[in-house]
Enzyme design. Structure first.
Site, PDB file in Angstrom:
ATOM      1  N   HIS A  39      24.096 -29.774   9.955  1.00 36.43           N
ATOM      2  CA  HIS A  39      23.999 -28.336   9.677  1.00 36.43           C
ATOM      3  C   HIS A  39      22.681 -27.930   9.032  1.00 36.43           C
ATOM      4  O   HIS A  39      22.590 -26.860   8.430  1.00 36.43           O
ATOM      5  CB  HIS A  39      25.191 -27.902   8.805  1.00 36.43           C
ATOM      6  CG  HIS A  39      26.511 -28.081   9.496  1.00 36.43           C
ATOM      7  ND1 HIS A  39      27.719 -28.150   8.837  1.00 36.43           N
ATOM      8  CD2 HIS A  39      26.814 -28.215  10.819  1.00 36.43           C
ATOM      9  CE1 HIS A  39      28.704 -28.320   9.710  1.00 36.43           C
ATOM     10  NE2 HIS A  39      28.174 -28.374  10.918  1.00 36.43           N
ATOM     11  N   GLY A  42      35.643 -36.328   2.515  1.00 37.88           N
ATOM     12  CA  GLY A  42      35.504 -34.980   1.962  1.00 37.88           C
ATOM     13  C   GLY A  42      35.268 -33.879   2.971  1.00 37.88           C
ATOM     14  O   GLY A  42      34.505 -32.961   2.711  1.00 37.88           O
ATOM     15  N   THR A  43      35.921 -33.963   4.115  1.00 35.57           N
ATOM     16  CA  THR A  43      35.790 -32.883   5.096  1.00 35.57           C
ATOM     17  C   THR A  43      37.169 -32.509   5.621  1.00 35.57           C
ATOM     18  O   THR A  43      38.031 -33.379   5.795  1.00 35.57           O
ATOM     19  CB  THR A  43      34.855 -33.256   6.264  1.00 35.57           C
ATOM     20  OG1 THR A  43      34.956 -32.246   7.273  1.00 35.57           O
ATOM     21  CG2 THR A  43      35.176 -34.596   6.879  1.00 35.57           C
ATOM     22  N   SER A  44      37.375 -31.221   5.851  1.00 31.36           N
ATOM     23  CA  SER A  44      38.677 -30.708   6.298  1.00 31.36           C
ATOM     24  C   SER A  44      38.982 -31.066   7.748  1.00 31.36           C
ATOM     25  O   SER A  44      40.099 -30.894   8.217  1.00 31.36           O
ATOM     26  CB  SER A  44      38.694 -29.183   6.165  1.00 31.36           C
ATOM     27  OG  SER A  44      37.717 -28.621   7.032  1.00 31.36           O
TER      28      SER A  44
END
Length: 233
Positions: free
Chosen positions: A105, A176-178
């Site tokens: 990103h 740590g990611t949805s």
């Protein structure tokens, strides 16, 4: 021969370092509507607001340090060929010592051309004393310098690079990611069938996949510590 280990990290990786996540209650999206600060349309409407928003995010980097999770991931390089694929725009993986980081990103510490964001000739790494970007600061092509960030609605050029490494993974670790933001969440589909998959997150995460996953329900620092024990390093 060292095994290939690929880490996919998200906002939860840096939360312990004090970097606000966007999606949690009280996160950045509560304070700044995504349409204002993370879309090409928002930038076209009010470039100064957007530039100042990222100036503030950049200054925050001066006050935060990599956490034990970042350091633990970097230490894995002693035993594995490690590639970190991150959705985060901070530089904490690099500062912890990870040597191969793919930023899906974009990168907060870089600026680029407003006209041609991915032209390498106009991408510039900012030193800490240059973290404040102003209206009127121009790229080499004469356009306003903009944050080197992939906004909603823009293509994710590094996804193809990430897929190449994921397809060769012996071990795939999600931290740590949805797993709700695509195309990053889709990387799990490229993990080879025989590879081991680990997921580190204090909250339940739906991987949208039926493949077996070793779940470590902890934050990044404690979770990476447990992962290293499970991997015997």
């Amino acid at each position: 021969m060292k095994k290939n280990l690929v880490v996919l990290s998200g906002a939860g990786m840096s939360a312990e370092s004090g970097i606000s996540t966007f999606r949690d209650a009280g996160g950045l999206w509560d304070q700044y509507p995504v349409e204002q600060v993370a879309t090409p349309e928002g930038y076209a409407r009010n470039p100064e607001l957007v530039i100042n928003f990222y100036n503030e995010r950049r200054k925050q980097l001066l006050d935060v340090q990599p956490n034990e999770g970042h350091l633990g991931v970097a230490a894995l390089e002693q035993d594995f060929n490690v590639t970190v694929v991150t959705q985060n725009v901070d530089n904490l993986h690099e500062r912890a010592g990870s040597t191969h980081v793919i930023h899906l990103h974009g990168e907060l510490t870089k600026v680029c051309s407003s006209r041609d964001p991915y032209n390498p000739h106009f991408i510039k790494e900012l030193k800490p004393e240059e973290y404040e970007v102003h209206m009127g600061d121009l790229a080499g092509d004469g356009s306003q310098l903009r944050p080197f960030i992939v906004w909603f609605g823009e293509a994710v050029p590094e996804i193809d690079t990430a897929i190449k490494y994921v397809e060769k993974a012996d071990i795939f670790v999600i931290i740590g990611t949805s797993m709700n933001v695509y195309p990053a969440a889709g990387l799990l589909y490229y993990v080879p069938e025989g590879a081991e998959v680990y997921l580190i997150d204090p909250k339940p995460v739906d991987t949208h996949s039926s493949r077996p996953v070793h779940v470590i329900q902890k934050g990044a620092s404690e979770g990476v510590k447990e992962l290293r024990q499970m991997l015997g390093v």
